[in-house]
Design a protein around this motif. Sequence first.
Motif, short mmCIF file in Angstrom:
data_model
loop_
_atom_site.label_atom_id
_atom_site.label_comp_id
_atom_site.label_asym_id
_atom_site.label_seq_id
_atom_site.Cartn_x
_atom_site.Cartn_y
_atom_site.Cartn_z
N THR A 1 0.84 -1.21 0.00
CA THR A 1 0.00 0.00 0.00
C THR A 1 0.87 1.26 0.00
O THR A 1 0.56 2.24 -0.68
CB THR A 1 -0.94 0.01 1.22
N GLY A 2 1.98 1.21 0.74
CA GLY A 2 2.86 2.37 0.78
C GLY A 2 3.53 2.63 -0.55
O GLY A 2 3.61 3.78 -1.01
N TYR B 1 -4.30 5.30 -0.91
CA TYR B 1 -3.39 4.20 -0.55
C TYR B 1 -2.53 4.57 0.66
O TYR B 1 -2.16 3.69 1.45
CB TYR B 1 -2.52 3.81 -1.75
N ALA B 2 -2.19 5.86 0.81
CA ALA B 2 -1.46 6.28 2.00
C ALA B 2 -2.32 6.07 3.24
O ALA B 2 -1.82 5.67 4.30
CB ALA B 2 -1.06 7.75 1.87
N LEU C 1 -3.66 2.92 8.04
CA LEU C 1 -4.61 2.08 8.77
C LEU C 1 -4.05 0.67 8.99
O LEU C 1 -4.32 0.03 10.02
CB LEU C 1 -5.94 2.01 8.01
N THR C 2 -3.28 0.18 8.02
CA THR C 2 -2.63 -1.12 8.19
C THR C 2 -1.66 -1.08 9.36
O THR C 2 -1.59 -2.00 10.19
CB THR C 2 -1.87 -1.52 6.91
N PHE C 3 -0.90 0.03 9.45
CA PHE C 3 0.07 0.21 10.53
C PHE C 3 -0.64 0.30 11.89
O PHE C 3 -0.30 -0.42 12.84
CB PHE C 3 0.89 1.48 10.26
N HIS D 1 10.98 7.89 4.24
CA HIS D 1 10.27 6.89 5.06
C HIS D 1 10.53 5.48 4.53
O HIS D 1 10.84 4.56 5.29
CB HIS D 1 8.78 7.24 5.03
N TYR D 2 10.45 5.33 3.21
CA TYR D 2 10.67 4.02 2.57
C TYR D 2 12.12 3.57 2.77
O TYR D 2 12.39 2.40 3.12
CB TYR D 2 10.35 4.14 1.09
#
Length: 205
Positions: free
Chosen positions: A46-47, A86-87, A92-94, A163-164
């Motif tokens: 997603t990221g 997607y961000a 939300l996944t995190f 971040h990546y």
Amino acid sequence: MQKKRPFPTFQLLIHLLAWLPLLWLLWAYWQDQLGFNPVRTMTLRTGKTALILLLLSLTCTPLNLIFGWKWVYRLRRPSGVYAFFYAALHFLTFVGLDYGFDLALAADALRINRFALVGLASFLILLPLAVTSTRRAMLWMGEKRWRWLHRLSYLAAALAILHYALLVRQYYTQPIIFGAILALLLGVRLVVRRSASSKEQKFNI
């Protein structure tokens, strides 16, 4: 008589392409193909999709400056909004899958992990950009302030790449590629703008 919009196919294509990564992710989850750490896989996918769509939205202005393709501006808003979508899924996944919506634990993770803090900063920049992405918002803010605000998308992209890079640690190939693309897009924009400004000054002498 209403004027027919040019290149509607490209607009349809960007919508279809933007949903494919999510459908692919859901299919992989359904087929149990997300590997030994599904949450990490979902976070990365997603990221990365958010970053690619954000860079795609930033490509529109350089393409118009170089080739005069004004129609690409019709792709800028949907690609930018999907980047935020997607961000948000990434965030939300995190918070949800990684930390079970325990905000105290998530806050601790943000405090300890620099990559999470940098990612949050990028997401918070994207939030007002998504909210003010409509023409009505631009009219309400005034074009000058709206343009100033939306130039922050370059900062959001730079923070997302950082971040990546902090997240993947030793595997820097993709963050370097994304960083090179962002530098190229920003460079083209600055060079073309400066060239146009110089020509205007000569004309006014």
